[in-house]
Design a protein around this motif. Structure first.
Motif, PDB file in Angstrom:
ATOM      1  N   PHE A 119      -2.440   3.135  -4.120  1.00  0.00           N
ATOM      2  CA  PHE A 119      -1.552   3.412  -5.238  1.00  0.00           C
ATOM      3  C   PHE A 119      -0.161   3.784  -4.732  1.00  0.00           C
ATOM      4  CE2 PHE A 119      -5.809   4.296  -6.850  1.00  0.00           C
ATOM      5  CZ  PHE A 119      -5.795   3.607  -8.046  1.00  0.00           C
ATOM      6  N   GLY A 120       0.842   3.469  -5.552  1.00  0.00           N
ATOM      7  CA  GLY A 120       2.195   3.878  -5.218  1.00  0.00           C
ATOM      8  C   GLY A 120       3.197   2.745  -5.273  1.00  0.00           C
ATOM      9  N   PRO A 121       4.453   3.062  -4.989  1.00  0.00           N
ATOM     10  CA  PRO A 121       5.539   2.081  -5.111  1.00  0.00           C
ATOM     11  C   PRO A 121       5.409   0.875  -4.193  1.00  0.00           C
ATOM     12  CG  PRO A 121       6.409   4.318  -5.002  1.00  0.00           C
ATOM     13  CD  PRO A 121       4.958   4.402  -4.665  1.00  0.00           C
ATOM     14  N   LEU A 122       4.776   1.032  -3.024  1.00  0.00           N
ATOM     15  CA  LEU A 122       4.676  -0.097  -2.099  1.00  0.00           C
ATOM     16  C   LEU A 122       3.935  -1.262  -2.741  1.00  0.00           C
ATOM     17  CD1 LEU A 122       5.101  -1.378   0.652  1.00  0.00           C
ATOM     18  CD2 LEU A 122       3.005  -0.247   1.449  1.00  0.00           C
ATOM     19  N   ALA A 123       2.874  -0.974  -3.461  1.00  0.00           N
ATOM     20  CA  ALA A 123       2.141  -2.042  -4.141  1.00  0.00           C
ATOM     21  C   ALA A 123       3.021  -2.727  -5.179  1.00  0.00           C
ATOM     22  CB  ALA A 123       0.889  -1.474  -4.815  1.00  0.00           C
ATOM     23  N   GLY A 124       3.834  -1.958  -5.896  1.00  0.00           N
ATOM     24  CA  GLY A 124       4.745  -2.553  -6.873  1.00  0.00           C
ATOM     25  C   GLY A 124       5.817  -3.395  -6.230  1.00  0.00           C
ATOM     26  N   ILE A 125       6.342  -2.936  -5.097  1.00  0.00           N
ATOM     27  CA  ILE A 125       7.382  -3.700  -4.401  1.00  0.00           C
ATOM     28  C   ILE A 125       6.827  -5.035  -3.911  1.00  0.00           C
ATOM     29  CG2 ILE A 125       8.821  -3.740  -2.325  1.00  0.00           C
ATOM     30  CD1 ILE A 125       9.178  -0.716  -2.688  1.00  0.00           C
ATOM     31  N   GLY A 184       3.232  -0.615 -13.133  1.00  0.00           N
ATOM     32  CA  GLY A 184       2.893   0.792 -12.959  1.00  0.00           C
ATOM     33  C   GLY A 184       1.663   1.205 -13.738  1.00  0.00           C
ATOM     34  N   ILE A 185       1.315   0.446 -14.768  1.00  0.00           N
ATOM     35  CA  ILE A 185       0.128   0.771 -15.565  1.00  0.00           C
ATOM     36  C   ILE A 185      -1.135   0.716 -14.721  1.00  0.00           C
ATOM     37  CG2 ILE A 185      -1.261  -0.020 -17.528  1.00  0.00           C
ATOM     38  CD1 ILE A 185       1.289  -0.909 -18.886  1.00  0.00           C
ATOM     39  N   VAL A 186      -1.159  -0.174 -13.704  1.00  0.00           N
ATOM     40  CA  VAL A 186      -2.343  -0.288 -12.850  1.00  0.00           C
ATOM     41  C   VAL A 186      -2.176   0.490 -11.545  1.00  0.00           C
ATOM     42  CG1 VAL A 186      -3.007  -2.515 -13.812  1.00  0.00           C
ATOM     43  CG2 VAL A 186      -1.466  -2.455 -11.854  1.00  0.00           C
ATOM     44  N   GLY A 187      -1.172   1.372 -11.493  1.00  0.00           N
ATOM     45  CA  GLY A 187      -1.025   2.250 -10.342  1.00  0.00           C
ATOM     46  C   GLY A 187      -0.070   1.784  -9.283  1.00  0.00           C
ATOM     47  N   ALA A 188       0.828   0.836  -9.620  1.00  0.00           N
ATOM     48  CA  ALA A 188       1.768   0.307  -8.630  1.00  0.00           C
ATOM     49  C   ALA A 188       3.123   0.991  -8.690  1.00  0.00           C
ATOM     50  CB  ALA A 188       1.940  -1.204  -8.819  1.00  0.00           C
ATOM     51  N   GLY A 189       3.160   2.251  -9.091  1.00  0.00           N
ATOM     52  CA  GLY A 189       4.389   3.024  -9.086  1.00  0.00           C
ATOM     53  C   GLY A 189       5.255   2.777 -10.305  1.00  0.00           C
TER      54      GLY A 189
END
Length: 266
Positions: A139-145, A217-222
């Motif tokens: 989880f976190g911003p890295l997954a979103g990036i 972010g809803i699935v935990g990607a920041g």
């Protein structure tokens, strides 16, 4: 030839012939729409009932609650950072990918692997990519990036390759005839013809990444999407309204900035 009528007037026939195949296609399409709506239980009664439920939902959002503005601002900053970092890397990678995918610049054995890569990036919705990267890196911003980088490559890489394939080849032929190396042909012959379009693609992708960063972010990607989903689960609708208003304001500011950037490069 035109036939003569009894009155001596030439008859050229009906210039607007009936296309029965087209009419049959439209009829089949209409029948299928009715069948699909019935199969999916799409009805006017459900829509009317949904309007009432939607009105009650909107009434619970008022008055808007900005009391947790520190949490809101922090999540908005994280969302912007995710979108900017992903756009920077995505646009940078899309430039060589689009060049290598252009069939008027590269041989087929080069273009096909890059076109397959672009197709893979476009094959899945960003939420699916986000789920995969959350599983891979946590989880976190890295997954979103990482999610938005792949989404940017799929969008900009495809449009940039198509823009290159539409350029005029005369400047390229002149540069090659003068003995210019391949890099000089790209810099002085290709990029000037597609620069404005590429800037438009990049600014649009930044807007899209801002919107998608709230969704992944809803699935935990920041980003602010996690806070949005948590507020919805807690029935905290007044704070949910504050989050939605903040997202709308963020997108509007991004749109204003992108318009100003386009004016600078025009």
């Amino acid at each position: 030839m035109a036939a003569m009528t009894p009155n001596g007037v030439k008859n050229y026939g009906n210039p607007f012939k009936v296309n029965w195949w087209a009419r049959a296609g439209w009829i089949l399409a209409a029948v299928y729409v009715v069948y699909a709506a019935n199969y999916l239980d799409v009805s006017l009664s459900r829509f009317i009932a949904g309007l009432g439920n939607g009105g009650e939902f909107l009434s619970e959002m008022v008055p808007v609650n900005f009391s947790r503005w520190r949490l809101l601002v922090g999540n908005l900053i994280e969302t912007v950072e995710i979108a900017i970092i992903a756009s920077a890397f995505g646009v940078t990678i899309s430039l060589p990918v689009g060049l290598c995918a252009a069939r008027n610049l590269m041989p087929l054995w080069v273009t096909w692997p890059f076109r397959v890569f672009i197709a893979l990036c476009r094959s899945f919705h960003p939420v699916i990519f986000a789920i995969l990267f959350v599983k891979a890196v946590g989880f976190g911003p890295l997954a979103g990036i990482l999610t938005l980088i792949f989404a940017s490559i799929g969008f900009i890489g495809k449009l940039f390759a198509e823009a290159i394939e539409e350029i005029s080849l005369k400047p390229l032929e002149a540069l090659r005839a003068a003995g210019a190396p391949f890099i000089s042909v790209i810099i002085y012959g290709v990029l000037p013809q597609v620069l404005n379009r590429f800037i438009g693609f990049a600014s649009y992708q930044l807007d899209a990444n801002l919107r998608n960063s709230t969704m992944v972010g809803i699935v935990g990607a920041g980003g602010i999407g996690g806070t949005l989903f948590a507020a919805f689960q807690r029935f905290d609708y007044d704070f949910l309204a504050a989050i939605l208003i903040s997202i709308i304001a963020l997108v509007m500011v991004s749109e204003f900035i992108s318009v100003q950037v386009k004016k600078v490069f025009q």
